[in-house]
Design a protein around this motif. Structure first.
Motif, PDB file in Angstrom:
ATOM      1  N   GLN A 175      28.069 -46.027 -80.903  1.00 22.73           N
ATOM      2  CA  GLN A 175      28.092 -45.105 -80.878  1.00 22.73           C
ATOM      3  C   GLN A 175      26.891 -44.401 -81.981  1.00 22.73           C
ATOM      4  N   GLY A 176      25.364 -45.815 -81.237  1.00 21.11           N
ATOM      5  CA  GLY A 176      24.347 -46.044 -81.777  1.00 21.11           C
ATOM      6  C   GLY A 176      24.568 -46.867 -82.473  1.00 21.11           C
ATOM      7  N   ALA A 177      22.572 -46.141 -83.139  1.00 25.58           N
ATOM      8  CA  ALA A 177      22.886 -47.349 -84.737  1.00 25.58           C
ATOM      9  C   ALA A 177      21.683 -45.945 -85.427  1.00 25.58           C
ATOM     10  N   ILE A 178      22.679 -46.884 -87.105  1.00 24.14           N
ATOM     11  CA  ILE A 178      21.894 -45.771 -88.248  1.00 24.14           C
ATOM     12  C   ILE A 178      21.247 -47.118 -88.538  1.00 24.14           C
ATOM     13  N   VAL A 179      19.825 -47.065 -88.651  1.00 23.31           N
ATOM     14  CA  VAL A 179      19.452 -47.473 -89.931  1.00 23.31           C
ATOM     15  C   VAL A 179      18.402 -47.443 -90.709  1.00 23.31           C
ATOM     16  N   SER A 180      18.627 -48.094 -91.974  1.00 23.67           N
ATOM     17  CA  SER A 180      17.984 -47.265 -93.820  1.00 23.67           C
ATOM     18  C   SER A 180      17.101 -49.076 -94.138  1.00 23.67           C
ATOM     19  N   ARG A 181      16.451 -48.157 -94.453  1.00 24.22           N
ATOM     20  CA  ARG A 181      14.919 -48.929 -95.136  1.00 24.22           C
ATOM     21  C   ARG A 181      14.588 -48.268 -96.499  1.00 24.22           C
ATOM     22  N   VAL A 182      15.012 -49.289 -97.264  1.00 17.94           N
ATOM     23  CA  VAL A 182      14.170 -48.824 -98.178  1.00 17.94           C
ATOM     24  C   VAL A 182      12.566 -49.513 -98.885  1.00 17.94           C
ATOM     25  N   LEU A 183      11.639 -48.460 -99.999  1.00 24.42           N
ATOM     26  CA  LEU A 183      10.868 -49.208 -99.993  1.00 24.42           C
ATOM     27  C   LEU A 183      11.075 -48.937-101.240  1.00 24.42           C
ATOM     28  N   HIS A 184      10.274 -50.063-101.944  1.00 24.68           N
ATOM     29  CA  HIS A 184      10.640 -50.247-103.990  1.00 24.68           C
ATOM     30  C   HIS A 184       9.039 -49.859-103.897  1.00 24.68           C
ATOM     31  N   THR A 185       8.270 -48.909-105.466  1.00 20.63           N
ATOM     32  CA  THR A 185       7.778 -48.343-105.888  1.00 20.63           C
ATOM     33  C   THR A 185       7.487 -48.349-107.375  1.00 20.63           C
ATOM     34  N   TYR A 186       6.375 -48.721-107.657  1.00 23.99           N
ATOM     35  CA  TYR A 186       6.188 -48.534-109.512  1.00 23.99           C
ATOM     36  C   TYR A 186       5.108 -47.890-109.701  1.00 23.99           C
ATOM     37  N   ILE A 218      10.389 -45.804-108.288  1.00 22.82           N
ATOM     38  CA  ILE A 218      10.811 -44.908-107.783  1.00 22.82           C
ATOM     39  C   ILE A 218      11.473 -45.270-106.145  1.00 22.82           C
ATOM     40  N   ILE A 219      11.954 -45.432-105.644  1.00 18.06           N
ATOM     41  CA  ILE A 219      12.458 -46.101-104.059  1.00 18.06           C
ATOM     42  C   ILE A 219      11.843 -45.179-103.011  1.00 18.06           C
ATOM     43  N   ILE A 220      11.534 -44.962-101.862  1.00 20.96           N
ATOM     44  CA  ILE A 220      11.728 -44.420-100.892  1.00 20.96           C
ATOM     45  C   ILE A 220      12.601 -45.398 -99.956  1.00 20.96           C
ATOM     46  N   ILE A 251       3.353 -49.786-103.211  1.00 18.98           N
ATOM     47  CA  ILE A 251       5.006 -50.652-102.789  1.00 18.98           C
ATOM     48  C   ILE A 251       4.730 -51.772-102.971  1.00 18.98           C
ATOM     49  N   TRP A 252       5.875 -52.582-103.624  1.00 16.12           N
ATOM     50  CA  TRP A 252       5.954 -53.483-103.774  1.00 16.12           C
ATOM     51  C   TRP A 252       7.446 -54.520-103.305  1.00 16.12           C
ATOM     52  N   GLY A 253       7.663 -54.215-102.599  1.00 15.89           N
ATOM     53  CA  GLY A 253       9.296 -54.888-102.751  1.00 15.89           C
ATOM     54  C   GLY A 253       9.830 -53.972-101.012  1.00 15.89           C
ATOM     55  N   LEU A 254      10.798 -54.674-100.434  1.00 18.33           N
ATOM     56  CA  LEU A 254      11.869 -53.574 -99.445  1.00 18.33           C
ATOM     57  C   LEU A 254      13.094 -54.268 -99.833  1.00 18.33           C
ATOM     58  N   ASP A 255      13.916 -53.325 -99.266  1.00 17.72           N
ATOM     59  CA  ASP A 255      15.277 -53.758 -99.030  1.00 17.72           C
ATOM     60  C   ASP A 255      15.844 -53.874-100.203  1.00 17.72           C
ATOM     61  N   ASN A 256      16.642 -54.818-100.345  1.00 22.50           N
ATOM     62  CA  ASN A 256      16.917 -55.542-101.424  1.00 22.50           C
ATOM     63  C   ASN A 256      16.494 -56.479-102.501  1.00 22.50           C
ATOM     64  N   ALA A 261      13.025 -61.910-108.512  1.00 24.85           N
ATOM     65  CA  ALA A 261      12.621 -62.509-107.466  1.00 24.85           C
ATOM     66  C   ALA A 261      11.482 -62.822-106.787  1.00 24.85           C
ATOM     67  N   ASN A 262      10.611 -61.948-106.504  1.00 26.50           N
ATOM     68  CA  ASN A 262       9.033 -61.455-106.390  1.00 26.50           C
ATOM     69  C   ASN A 262       8.215 -61.931-106.977  1.00 26.50           C
ATOM     70  N   ILE A 263       8.353 -61.648-108.213  1.00 32.14           N
ATOM     71  CA  ILE A 263       7.816 -62.117-109.128  1.00 32.14           C
ATOM     72  C   ILE A 263       7.753 -64.364-108.860  1.00 32.14           C
ATOM     73  N   GLY A 264       9.416 -64.936-109.160  1.00 32.99           N
ATOM     74  CA  GLY A 264       9.750 -66.284-108.632  1.00 32.99           C
ATOM     75  C   GLY A 264       8.757 -66.930-108.128  1.00 32.99           C
ATOM     76  N   LYS A 265       9.135 -66.216-106.659  1.00 35.78           N
ATOM     77  CA  LYS A 265       8.282 -66.828-105.464  1.00 35.78           C
ATOM     78  C   LYS A 265       6.715 -66.938-105.332  1.00 35.78           C
ATOM     79  N   THR A 266       5.820 -65.936-106.607  1.00 31.97           N
ATOM     80  CA  THR A 266       4.158 -66.113-106.774  1.00 31.97           C
ATOM     81  C   THR A 266       4.803 -67.178-107.294  1.00 31.97           C
ATOM     82  N   LEU A 267       5.133 -67.646-108.457  1.00 37.87           N
ATOM     83  CA  LEU A 267       4.327 -68.959-110.204  1.00 37.87           C
ATOM     84  C   LEU A 267       4.911 -69.900-108.779  1.00 37.87           C
TER      85      LEU A 267
END
Length: 413
Positions: A175-186, A218-220, A251-256, A261-267
């Motif tokens: 049926q085709g494909a429906i794809v979503s992406r979430v942009l996390h903002t702060y 707020i997420i987009i 924008i600080w992150g995507l999807d999940n 986790a973002n902070i942990g990666k940077t540290l």
């Protein structure tokens, strides 16, 4: 193909359990390219359930229900559908055998009312339940399809993956494909965010843009439909580039992604360690940091310094500062950050002090007042916030602010 998901069960309407089945089915059906346009919830009432299913049949091609396949008198989904479609019910012997096997395996007698679960509408395709006793049902009627799935999520999810997906693919193909992406903002409110990307929101078609408020952010959500996932992804990529051009700093992150986790990666990458002195948050920020496996590589430790005595005895906040400025002040927060950094020999120290409410406010320091300080290689920084909400809401918003402040601080080093 238009799909409607109908969740059944009075317990859902009473708020006694969370409905995780509808989000699961929506996501999975979108991945297959099916348009889920309607969600309905109805209690265990024959009249109202008949009305909901009749309405669904009038506007949707596929109706998928969850719940109401159990052994009790309140489990009426199949019965209502059978009456609605004028299909008699019959006892499905294979399902009876399966149920009898499961009860024997558990060394339990099978109650007679379990036979209700094996009553199937005439002409239905029966889905064997490998995770429980209630079989699923697929009915085709006047170019419409009704699929009944059980309510327990582990049963529904197994049945969907192993029976419903193969059925839909065989019946309808791709049926085709429906794809979503979430942009996390702060750091920006919903109305201000919309204003910055208003031209894109107004002109949206495919992909679509949705702004959703979440606690502390707020997420987009971007959603695109294409003949294949690669086509839909390319459409989203193009729109994301346009959005980033306007609001990249927020924008600080995507999807999940999670801020923890973002902070942990940077540290970890920068080989920094962190220690915390928390007052009004009661250790919440530390708890969220430790939600990430491997956080012991960068989290040295923390102290919940809730009283002034703990602040003075353990992290060297001076009685003079407390007397002159109060426990909730920029001066105290900065001393907390410096003191915990020195005591725990960490690269970065964080001090958090505030009024979570509902008591403790003063004329100059209302409920929600908070000071968050960071001491590290870039020197001392302090932020002053005033948050609204109930006590637990305020605590969570403070933790969000502290984590994002830590993120920005470490990225600047």
């Amino acid at each position: 193909m238009i799909v409607e998901i109908v969740a059944t069960g009075t317990e859902l309407l009473l708020g006694q359990i969370n409905n995780t089945n509808t989000p699961f089915l929506s996501q999975k059906l979108n991945e297959l390219g099916f348009d889920v346009l309607y969600h309905s919830t109805v209690g265990d009432n024959k009249t109202r359930m008949t009305e909901v299913l009749s309405n669904a049949l009038s506007r949707s091609d596929i109706i998928i229900t969850s719940g109401g396949l159990g052994p009790t008198q309140g489990d009426i989904t199949k019965e209502v559908t059978a009456q609605l479609l004028n299909r008699p019910l019959f006892l499905h012997e294979e399902s009876v055998t399966h149920m009898a096997y499961l009860f024997a395996k558990r060394q339990l007698p099978m109650p007679e009312n379990n036979l209700r679960q094996a009553m199937i509408p005439e002409g239905a395709y029966v889905i064997k339940n490998e995770r429980g006793t209630a079989p699923g049902v697929i009915l085709e009627h006047d170019n419409k399809i009704i699929i009944h799935l059980p309510g327990p999520p582990h049963e529904l999810e197994w049945m969907y993956e192993h029976a419903v997906i193969p059925y839909l693919k065989t019946k309808f193909g791709l049926q085709g494909a429906i794809v979503s992406r979430v942009l996390h903002t702060y750091g920006i409110g919903e109305s201000s965010l919309e204003e910055k990307i208003k031209d894109l929101v107004i002109s949206q078609s495919n992909p679509t843009i949705a702004l959703l408020a979440r606690p502390g952010e707020i997420i987009i959500r971007l959603t695109a439909k294409g003949s294949a996932s690669i086509e839909a992804t390319e459409l989203i990529d193009e729109l994301e580039r346009k959005i980033r051009h306007k609001i990249a700093n927020y924008i600080w992150g995507l999807d999940n992604d999670t801020i923890e986790a973002n902070i942990g990666k940077t540290l970890t990458e920068k080989k920094f360690t962190v220690a915390l002195a928390e007052s009004c948050t009661g250790g919440l920020v530390t708890s969220r940091i430790t939600d990430i496996s491997g956080s012991s590589d960068y989290l040295v430790g923390s102290i919940v310094c809730y009283t002034n005595r703990i602040k003075t005895d353990f992290i060297d906040v001076t009685p003079q500062i407390l007397a002159e400025h109060g426990a909730v002040s920029q001066e105290t927060a900065c001393l907390m950050a410096t003191g915990i950094r020195r005591k725990f020999a960490a690269s970065i120290g964080i001090g958090i002090t505030g009024i979570a409410g509902p008591t403790g406010a003063t004329p100059t320091k209302p409920v929600g007042t908070v000071f968050i300080a960071i001491d590290g290689p870039a020197g001392i920084q302090c932020q002053h916030h005033t948050f609204n909400g109930q006590r637990t809401d305020i605590k969570y918003r403070i933790s969000q602010a502290a984590l994002h402040m830590l993120r920005e601080y470490t990225l600047s080093l």
